[in-house]
Design a protein around this motif. Sequence first.
Motif, mmCIF file in Angstrom:
data_model
loop_
_atom_site.group_PDB
_atom_site.id
_atom_site.type_symbol
_atom_site.label_atom_id
_atom_site.label_comp_id
_atom_site.label_asym_id
_atom_site.label_seq_id
_atom_site.Cartn_x
_atom_site.Cartn_y
_atom_site.Cartn_z
ATOM 1 N N LEU A 12 0.821 -1.220 0.000
ATOM 2 C CA LEU A 12 0.000 0.000 0.000
ATOM 3 C C LEU A 12 0.854 1.269 0.000
ATOM 4 O O LEU A 12 0.378 2.334 -0.380
ATOM 5 N N ALA A 13 2.114 1.150 0.396
ATOM 6 C CA ALA A 13 3.017 2.304 0.391
ATOM 7 C C ALA A 13 3.433 2.695 -1.033
ATOM 8 O O ALA A 13 3.878 3.809 -1.261
ATOM 9 N N LYS A 14 3.262 1.771 -1.973
ATOM 10 C CA LYS A 14 3.584 2.058 -3.377
ATOM 11 C C LYS A 14 2.428 2.843 -3.978
ATOM 12 O O LYS A 14 1.275 2.548 -3.716
ATOM 13 N N LYS A 15 2.724 3.853 -4.772
ATOM 14 C CA LYS A 15 1.696 4.812 -5.174
ATOM 15 C C LYS A 15 1.241 4.751 -6.623
ATOM 16 O O LYS A 15 0.365 5.508 -7.023
ATOM 17 N N ASN A 39 -9.270 8.048 -5.127
ATOM 18 C CA ASN A 39 -9.693 9.007 -4.089
ATOM 19 C C ASN A 39 -8.689 9.103 -2.947
ATOM 20 O O ASN A 39 -8.646 10.109 -2.240
ATOM 21 N N ARG A 40 -7.874 8.071 -2.765
ATOM 22 C CA ARG A 40 -6.852 8.076 -1.713
ATOM 23 C C ARG A 40 -5.529 8.661 -2.188
ATOM 24 O O ARG A 40 -4.523 8.598 -1.491
ATOM 25 N N PRO A 70 3.291 0.256 -13.693
ATOM 26 C CA PRO A 70 2.774 0.345 -12.322
ATOM 27 C C PRO A 70 3.675 -0.376 -11.328
ATOM 28 O O PRO A 70 4.362 -1.330 -11.676
ATOM 29 N N GLU A 71 3.643 0.114 -10.087
ATOM 30 C CA GLU A 71 4.383 -0.569 -9.021
ATOM 31 C C GLU A 71 3.605 -1.777 -8.515
ATOM 32 O O GLU A 71 4.185 -2.752 -8.053
ATOM 33 N N VAL A 72 2.263 -1.682 -8.585
ATOM 34 C CA VAL A 72 1.387 -2.751 -8.108
ATOM 35 C C VAL A 72 0.270 -2.964 -9.123
ATOM 36 O O VAL A 72 -0.284 -2.000 -9.659
ATOM 37 N N ILE A 73 -0.063 -4.220 -9.347
ATOM 38 C CA ILE A 73 -1.230 -4.563 -10.151
ATOM 39 C C ILE A 73 -2.269 -5.165 -9.219
ATOM 40 O O ILE A 73 -1.978 -6.107 -8.475
ATOM 41 N N ASN A 74 -3.455 -4.591 -9.244
ATOM 42 C CA ASN A 74 -4.580 -5.110 -8.467
ATOM 43 C C ASN A 74 -5.433 -5.953 -9.407
ATOM 44 O O ASN A 74 -5.962 -5.447 -10.397
ATOM 45 N N LYS A 95 6.726 -6.082 -9.974
ATOM 46 C CA LYS A 95 7.109 -7.061 -8.955
ATOM 47 C C LYS A 95 6.063 -7.255 -7.859
ATOM 48 O O LYS A 95 6.324 -7.945 -6.878
ATOM 49 N N ASN A 96 4.876 -6.617 -8.004
ATOM 50 C CA ASN A 96 3.863 -6.678 -6.943
ATOM 51 C C ASN A 96 2.472 -6.870 -7.520
ATOM 52 O O ASN A 96 2.038 -6.093 -8.368
ATOM 53 N N ILE A 97 1.786 -7.898 -7.025
ATOM 54 C CA ILE A 97 0.412 -8.176 -7.431
ATOM 55 C C ILE A 97 -0.447 -8.255 -6.178
ATOM 56 O O ILE A 97 -0.070 -8.899 -5.196
ATOM 57 N N TRP A 98 -1.580 -7.593 -6.223
ATOM 58 C CA TRP A 98 -2.565 -7.707 -5.149
ATOM 59 C C TRP A 98 -3.755 -8.469 -5.721
ATOM 60 O O TRP A 98 -4.435 -7.987 -6.618
ATOM 61 N N PHE A 99 -3.987 -9.665 -5.218
ATOM 62 C CA PHE A 99 -5.102 -10.493 -5.669
ATOM 63 C C PHE A 99 -6.322 -10.246 -4.792
ATOM 64 O O PHE A 99 -6.263 -10.470 -3.576
ATOM 65 N N GLN A 100 -7.404 -9.801 -5.395
ATOM 66 C CA GLN A 100 -8.675 -9.692 -4.683
ATOM 67 C C GLN A 100 -9.200 -11.105 -4.415
ATOM 68 O O GLN A 100 -8.822 -12.049 -5.120
ATOM 69 N N PRO A 101 -10.070 -11.289 -3.419
ATOM 70 C CA PRO A 101 -10.643 -12.614 -3.170
ATOM 71 C C PRO A 101 -11.282 -13.184 -4.448
ATOM 72 O O PRO A 101 -11.959 -12.468 -5.183
ATOM 73 N N GLY A 102 -10.987 -14.452 -4.718
ATOM 74 C CA GLY A 102 -11.568 -15.129 -5.877
ATOM 75 C C GLY A 102 -10.817 -14.928 -7.176
ATOM 76 O O GLY A 102 -11.248 -15.408 -8.224
#
Length: 129
Positions: A12-15, A39-40, A70-74, A95-102
Amino acid sequence: MYEDSVSEESMLAKKVWAVVGATQNPQKYGYKLYRKLKNRGYTVYPVNPVYPDIDGDVCFPKLSSLPQVPEVINMVISPKKGSEILEEAAKLGVKNIWFQPGTYDDELIALCNKLEIDYVLGCVLISLG
């Protein structure tokens, strides 16, 4: 059961984020996640080949069409489509992936490990509060 390979806080620190599976439908998570991150104060790019824009913001057909890496892929897409995204992310140096549930399965977690991509498993909406 899987555990995150890095902390939620460090990711979350990556923007600069990309939301793969962003949508124009305000009822869907792909829309809610995109709006919440934006919004954040995050720089966030919607990625979905189906839409030309989301709320007037250009929506990109794939990761390689983004104006910056991107620094993170959601991930907000079916696990069946995930390996293609992970391969493209690795080629771009993400180098960063955020997987949502499912959105993940055994194959995608194994692929992250093989490609040396860190991941978090959980809901960004909850983590951002």
